[in-house]
Motif scaffolding. Structure first.
Motif, PDB file in Angstrom:
ATOM      1  N   ILE A  87      91.151  73.599  77.416  1.00 51.95           N
ATOM      2  CA  ILE A  87      91.392  74.834  78.162  1.00 51.95           C
ATOM      3  C   ILE A  87      90.762  76.011  77.427  1.00 51.95           C
ATOM      4  N   LEU A  88      90.082  76.870  78.181  1.00 57.75           N
ATOM      5  CA  LEU A  88      89.322  77.971  77.590  1.00 57.75           C
ATOM      6  C   LEU A  88      90.184  78.829  76.669  1.00 57.75           C
ATOM      7  N   ARG A  89      91.373  79.170  77.142  1.00 57.12           N
ATOM      8  CA  ARG A  89      92.285  79.963  76.313  1.00 57.12           C
ATOM      9  C   ARG A  89      93.690  79.414  76.505  1.00 57.12           C
ATOM     10  N   LEU A  90      94.168  78.694  75.517  1.00 56.01           N
ATOM     11  CA  LEU A  90      95.482  78.068  75.618  1.00 56.01           C
ATOM     12  C   LEU A  90      96.581  79.132  75.657  1.00 56.01           C
ATOM     13  N   PRO A  91      97.647  78.882  76.410  1.00 54.06           N
ATOM     14  CA  PRO A  91      98.757  79.837  76.483  1.00 54.06           C
ATOM     15  C   PRO A  91      99.416  80.015  75.113  1.00 54.06           C
ATOM     16  N   PRO A  92     100.021  81.165  74.857  1.00 51.20           N
ATOM     17  CA  PRO A  92     100.650  81.432  73.551  1.00 51.20           C
ATOM     18  C   PRO A  92     101.722  80.422  73.169  1.00 51.20           C
ATOM     19  N   TRP A  93     102.448  79.879  74.151  1.00 51.03           N
ATOM     20  CA  TRP A  93     103.545  78.974  73.826  1.00 51.03           C
ATOM     21  C   TRP A  93     103.063  77.674  73.181  1.00 51.03           C
ATOM     22  N   VAL A  94     101.788  77.345  73.373  1.00 49.57           N
ATOM     23  CA  VAL A  94     101.254  76.103  72.816  1.00 49.57           C
ATOM     24  C   VAL A  94     101.151  76.183  71.300  1.00 49.57           C
ATOM     25  N   GLY A  95     100.837  77.374  70.790  1.00 48.68           N
ATOM     26  CA  GLY A  95     100.686  77.517  69.347  1.00 48.68           C
ATOM     27  C   GLY A  95      99.383  76.902  68.857  1.00 48.68           C
ATOM     28  N   GLN A  96      99.357  76.552  67.598  1.00 48.62           N
ATOM     29  CA  GLN A  96      98.157  75.965  67.001  1.00 48.62           C
ATOM     30  C   GLN A  96      98.189  74.445  67.141  1.00 48.62           C
ATOM     31  N   ILE A  97      97.136  73.899  67.722  1.00 44.90           N
ATOM     32  CA  ILE A  97      97.020  72.443  67.813  1.00 44.90           C
ATOM     33  C   ILE A  97      95.664  72.035  67.256  1.00 44.90           C
ATOM     34  N   ALA A  98      95.604  70.817  66.779  1.00 44.51           N
ATOM     35  CA  ALA A  98      94.365  70.331  66.161  1.00 44.51           C
ATOM     36  C   ALA A  98      93.249  70.283  67.199  1.00 44.51           C
ATOM     37  N   PRO A  99      92.069  70.771  66.844  1.00 41.82           N
ATOM     38  CA  PRO A  99      90.938  70.728  67.780  1.00 41.82           C
ATOM     39  C   PRO A  99      90.531  69.291  68.073  1.00 41.82           C
ATOM     40  N   LEU A 100      89.929  69.101  69.212  1.00 39.57           N
ATOM     41  CA  LEU A 100      89.521  67.768  69.639  1.00 39.57           C
ATOM     42  C   LEU A 100      88.197  67.398  68.967  1.00 39.57           C
ATOM     43  N   PRO A 101      88.136  66.245  68.301  1.00 38.45           N
ATOM     44  CA  PRO A 101      86.863  65.810  67.706  1.00 38.45           C
ATOM     45  C   PRO A 101      85.767  65.725  68.765  1.00 38.45           C
ATOM     46  N   THR A 102      84.546  65.975  68.351  1.00 38.57           N
ATOM     47  CA  THR A 102      83.421  65.998  69.293  1.00 38.57           C
ATOM     48  C   THR A 102      83.278  64.683  70.050  1.00 38.57           C
ATOM     49  N   SER A 103      83.463  63.579  69.351  1.00 37.78           N
ATOM     50  CA  SER A 103      83.317  62.275  70.008  1.00 37.78           C
ATOM     51  C   SER A 103      84.369  62.086  71.097  1.00 37.78           C
ATOM     52  N   ASP A 104      85.608  62.508  70.816  1.00 33.49           N
ATOM     53  CA  ASP A 104      86.669  62.407  71.823  1.00 33.49           C
ATOM     54  C   ASP A 104      86.388  63.332  73.003  1.00 33.49           C
ATOM     55  N   LEU A 105      85.880  64.515  72.694  1.00 28.29           N
ATOM     56  CA  LEU A 105      85.549  65.468  73.755  1.00 28.29           C
ATOM     57  C   LEU A 105      84.474  64.894  74.672  1.00 28.29           C
ATOM     58  N   ASP A 106      83.461  64.293  74.081  1.00 32.67           N
ATOM     59  CA  ASP A 106      82.379  63.702  74.871  1.00 32.67           C
ATOM     60  C   ASP A 106      82.902  62.557  75.736  1.00 32.67           C
ATOM     61  N   ASN A 107      83.740  61.722  75.142  1.00 33.20           N
ATOM     62  CA  ASN A 107      84.292  60.586  75.891  1.00 33.20           C
ATOM     63  C   ASN A 107      85.172  61.063  77.054  1.00 33.20           C
ATOM     64  N   ALA A 108      85.986  62.086  76.782  1.00 35.64           N
ATOM     65  CA  ALA A 108      86.857  62.628  77.825  1.00 35.64           C
ATOM     66  C   ALA A 108      86.031  63.238  78.952  1.00 35.64           C
ATOM     67  N   HIS A 109      84.961  63.929  78.569  1.00 36.60           N
ATOM     68  CA  HIS A 109      84.079  64.554  79.552  1.00 36.60           C
ATOM     69  C   HIS A 109      83.444  63.497  80.452  1.00 36.60           C
ATOM     70  N   ILE A 110      82.900  62.465  79.841  1.00 35.52           N
ATOM     71  CA  ILE A 110      82.237  61.397  80.598  1.00 35.52           C
ATOM     72  C   ILE A 110      83.232  60.693  81.521  1.00 35.52           C
ATOM     73  N   TYR A 111      84.396  60.379  80.977  1.00 36.07           N
ATOM     74  CA  TYR A 111      85.407  59.670  81.768  1.00 36.07           C
ATOM     75  C   TYR A 111      85.853  60.516  82.963  1.00 36.07           C
ATOM     76  N   ALA A 112      86.114  61.803  82.714  1.00 34.49           N
ATOM     77  CA  ALA A 112      86.594  62.685  83.780  1.00 34.49           C
ATOM     78  C   ALA A 112      85.553  62.842  84.880  1.00 34.49           C
ATOM     79  N   GLU A 113      84.286  62.969  84.499  1.00 39.29           N
ATOM     80  CA  GLU A 113      83.235  63.150  85.501  1.00 39.29           C
ATOM     81  C   GLU A 113      83.068  61.913  86.371  1.00 39.29           C
ATOM     82  N   GLN A 114      83.327  60.766  85.798  1.00 36.37           N
ATOM     83  CA  GLN A 114      83.246  59.536  86.584  1.00 36.37           C
ATOM     84  C   GLN A 114      84.464  59.367  87.485  1.00 36.37           C
TER      85      GLN A 114
END
Length: 334
Positions: free
Chosen positions: A291-318
């Motif tokens: 999400i471009l700008r996470l809501p304040p209630w979420v707080g700090q969460i670990a960023p998504l590794p690039t490989s996971d981001l790519d896999n999620a992107h590919i899976y979602a587009e399919q």
């Protein structure tokens, strides 16, 4: 008078604005003046003809006044109706050429009320026709889906939005999932959001759980409800192991927890969800982190590794083309 009042109450219950002398007349009012005022300020004049009213000078006076308004000013529309044993031949000459409503039996009473309301409130009939069309789409083409999507994300009429999502659920497919997801991301309208969550569960075979998981962090008011919906959905599709994990996570969060406490175990919940052996939920949770700008209630969460981001992107587009773009461009406006 009791019968006339029953008609007035039926119309009032259907939000028809009306002037009924039994309700509007006050002690000391000049009867003739008040009746004339009521007729002059009305768009329609419902005259109820009974055996008694045929011989009433007051009814004849009201009818004459209304007919003058209709003929000379083209302002008031006179609507005749009959009760009791009155036959067409007994109607005043001015009314015989008009279509009249029949209130003589219970079935005729209900039908006449329905016809009358549709006549004096054509926008109500048009609205009902729109709701019916949205709930029961006749076609499944892109034009129909686009109409349903636009109706689902109106932002000011939840009844229409819910009807549109019901239609989208019947059509199914990735485009329907994308349209409902767009509505769930809109923070306005609690009932519509709830129905959107339910609709995504219904669309689970088309990627609904992927989309639902991707919206997990969009609104603190529905964080728990979405976890519960995911748990319920996995039970329905026979994913018992996944259901057990989701149920445990839901119980850990607690249904009545204050949202500012979610962040205490949010990172762990997300980590556990990303390990689930169900791709729709696993990749959906990864999308939620984009999400471009996470809501304040979420707080700090670990960023998504690039490989996971790519896999999620590919899976979602399919699975649901356009979902990645929709989620990653969403900003909290609550």
């Amino acid at each position: 008078m009791k019968f006339v009042e029953n008609i007035a109450r039926e119309l009032q219950q259907r939000q028809v604005q009306l002037w009924y002398d039994g309700w509007q007349m006050k002690p000391g009012d000049v009867l003739r003046n008040r009746i004339l005022d009521g007729i002059e300020n009305a768009n329609y004049f419902l005259i109820i003809i009974s055996e008694n009213s045929l011989n009433s000078s007051w009814v004849q006076y009201e009818l004459n006044a209304a007919m003058i308004e209709e003929i000379e000013k083209r302002h008031v529309k006179v609507i005749p109706s009959i009760i009791g044993n009155v036959e067409h031949e007994q109607l005043p000459l001015d009314l015989r050429a008009k279509y009249y409503l029949n209130f003589r039996s219970h079935e005729q009473f209900q039908e006449s009320i329905h016809v009358l309301v549709d006549f004096v409130q054509p926008e109500r009939k048009q609205r009902q026709e729109l709701l019916t069309r949205l709930r029961n789409p006749e076609r499944r083409d892109l034009q129909t889906i686009d109409e349903l999507r636009k109706s689902a994300v109106l932002g000011y009429d939840q009844e229409i939005e819910i009807a549109a999502m019901r239609g989208l659920a019947k059509i199914g497919g990735p485009d329907a999932v994308l349209a409902v997801t767009e509505r769930v991301l809109n923070v306005w309208g609690l009932n519509a959001i709830k129905r959107g969550i339910e609709t995504l569960v219904k669309l689970r075979s088309d990627g609904g759980l992927l989309a639902l998981s991707a919206t997990l962090l969009s609104d603190h008011r529905f964080y728990q409800a979405k976890l519960l919906a995911l748990a319920t959905a996995t039970k329905k599709i026979g994913e018992e192991d996944v259901n057990t994990i989701l149920t445990a996570l839901f119980n850990k969060v607690g249904y009545n927890s204050e949202y500012h406490r979610f962040k205490d175990n949010l990172s762990q919940v997300l980590e556990d969800l990303e390990k689930l052996p169900l791709d729709d939920i696993r990749y959906g949770v990864m999308l939620a982190k984009t999400i471009l700008r996470l809501p304040p209630w979420v707080g700090q969460i670990a960023p998504l590794p690039t490989s996971d981001l790519d896999n999620a992107h590919i899976y979602a587009e399919q699975r649901v083309p356009g979902l990645f773009k929709l989620i990653s461009n969403w900003e909290d406006t609550f």
